[in-house]
Structure formats: structure tokens, C-alpha cells
Design an enzyme around this catalytic site. Structure first.
Site, PDB file in Angstrom:
ATOM      1  N   HIS A  67      19.095  91.612  45.507  1.00 46.55           N
ATOM      2  CA  HIS A  67      19.597  92.600  44.551  1.00 46.55           C
ATOM      3  C   HIS A  67      19.992  91.868  43.272  1.00 46.55           C
ATOM      4  O   HIS A  67      20.304  90.664  43.304  1.00 46.55           O
ATOM      5  CB  HIS A  67      20.815  93.325  45.117  1.00 46.55           C
ATOM      6  CG  HIS A  67      20.494  94.263  46.237  1.00 46.55           C
ATOM      7  ND1 HIS A  67      21.344  95.270  46.620  1.00 46.55           N
ATOM      8  CD2 HIS A  67      19.409  94.354  47.060  1.00 46.55           C
ATOM      9  CE1 HIS A  67      20.813  95.933  47.631  1.00 46.55           C
ATOM     10  NE2 HIS A  67      19.646  95.402  47.915  1.00 46.55           N
ATOM     11  N   GLU A  87      22.660  91.754  41.520  1.00 43.85           N
ATOM     12  CA  GLU A  87      23.972  91.108  41.559  1.00 43.85           C
ATOM     13  C   GLU A  87      23.909  89.781  42.315  1.00 43.85           C
ATOM     14  O   GLU A  87      24.476  88.777  41.883  1.00 43.85           O
ATOM     15  CB  GLU A  87      25.005  92.015  42.248  1.00 43.85           C
ATOM     16  CG  GLU A  87      25.195  93.358  41.589  1.00 43.85           C
ATOM     17  CD  GLU A  87      24.352  94.469  42.218  1.00 43.85           C
ATOM     18  OE1 GLU A  87      23.132  94.268  42.449  1.00 43.85           O
ATOM     19  OE2 GLU A  87      24.905  95.552  42.475  1.00 43.85           O
TER      20      GLU A  87
END
Length: 149
Positions: free
Chosen positions: A48, A50
Site C-alpha cells: 500500500h 503508506e
């Protein structure tokens, strides 16, 4: 947030990944690390935006403690990312669009501010919310029309 949005667009253009972008900034507001969704690109379900940005910042700093950085991301973090944010000791998260389905920063769950999980993270939501939501909405509409998975 504009830089995170540019990264979100790159995620789609480069590999057809869901358009989510993230940047980590230091107290002076300088970008330290960036990430975009790379699950399709890398075949890694944990890639992801992040997580990609946190890995880059930790490698750059040679330290997993990211306690002086702010994470700016186009979509509300999921539970996996919220756990990683807590583990990295990131004190502040700024995000654009809410994720009513799996968001873990106040919509479906509120893991970042759950005191049982450690230090509570400051959450600032809705920054360029319409722009962040639009890129996601367009992506999923195009996938429905084309019949892509």
C-alpha cells in the site's frame, strides 16, 4: 496532498494499481519519502502507498522510528496501514478521502486514536477530499465499464 495525488495518478498509469499516493514530511514540511500503491506492480499484497513510503523513510533514516514525520495520504488508511503507522510511531496522519468500507482512521474503525494500541495519532481528515475521492471514483468506474478485475 497535491504531491500525494500526483503519486496516486502514477500508480494507475504505471501499473494499473488503485490510485493512492502517500508522502512523509518532516517538521519543516520537506518531503522525506514517497509511496504509491504497488500491489499490482510488485505482486505484494502489503504494498500500500503508506507502507511503501514508510519503508523508504526507514531505509533513508536507517531507523524504523518515524516519530518526527507526518504521513500525508490520499485515502484513509486501512487497518494494516494503521497498525504500521502505530508501530513506526508516526504522530500525525493527514488524509483526503474517507474509506467507508475498510478505513481505520475514523470511518469504519478508529485504530489510530485507540489508546489501547499505544500512543494516539493525530488525524486530520478531508484535505482535498473531493479531489482525492474523484480519482478513486473515476478509477473504479473505468474498471466497471471495462470489466477489469
Amino acid at each position: 496532498m497535491r504531491e500525494a495525488l500526483a503519486l496516486a495518478h502514477l500508480a494507475v498509469e504505471e501499473s494499473g494499481d488503485v490510485p493512492v499516493g502517500a508522502v512523509l514530511v518532516n517538521p519543516a514540511g520537506e518531503v522525506v519519502a514517497v509511496g504509491k500503491n504497488e500491489r499490482e506492480l510488485s505482486g505484494d499484497p502489503t504494498a500500500h502507498a503508506e507502507i511503501v513510503a514508510m519503508r523508504a523513510a526507514a531505509a533513508l533514516n536507517e531507523n524504523w522510528h518515524l516519530n518526527d514525520l507526518t504521513l500525508v495520504v490520499t485515502l484513509e488508511p486501512c487497518a494494516m496501514c494503521a497498525g504500521a503507522i502505530q508501530a513506526a510511531r508516526i504522530p500525525r496522519v493527514v488524509f483526503g478521502a474517507w474509506d467507508e468500507r475498510v478505513g481505520a482512521a475514523g470511518s469504519r474503525y478508529d485504530l489510530l486514536r485507540d489508546s489501547r494500541l499505544g500512543q494516539q495519532v493525530e488525524v486530520i481528515s478531508g484535505v482535498l477530499e473531493d479531489d482525492c475521492a474523484l480519482v478513486l471514483r473515476q478509477f473504479f468506474e473505468e474498471r466497471r465499464i471495462s470489466g477489469s478485475r
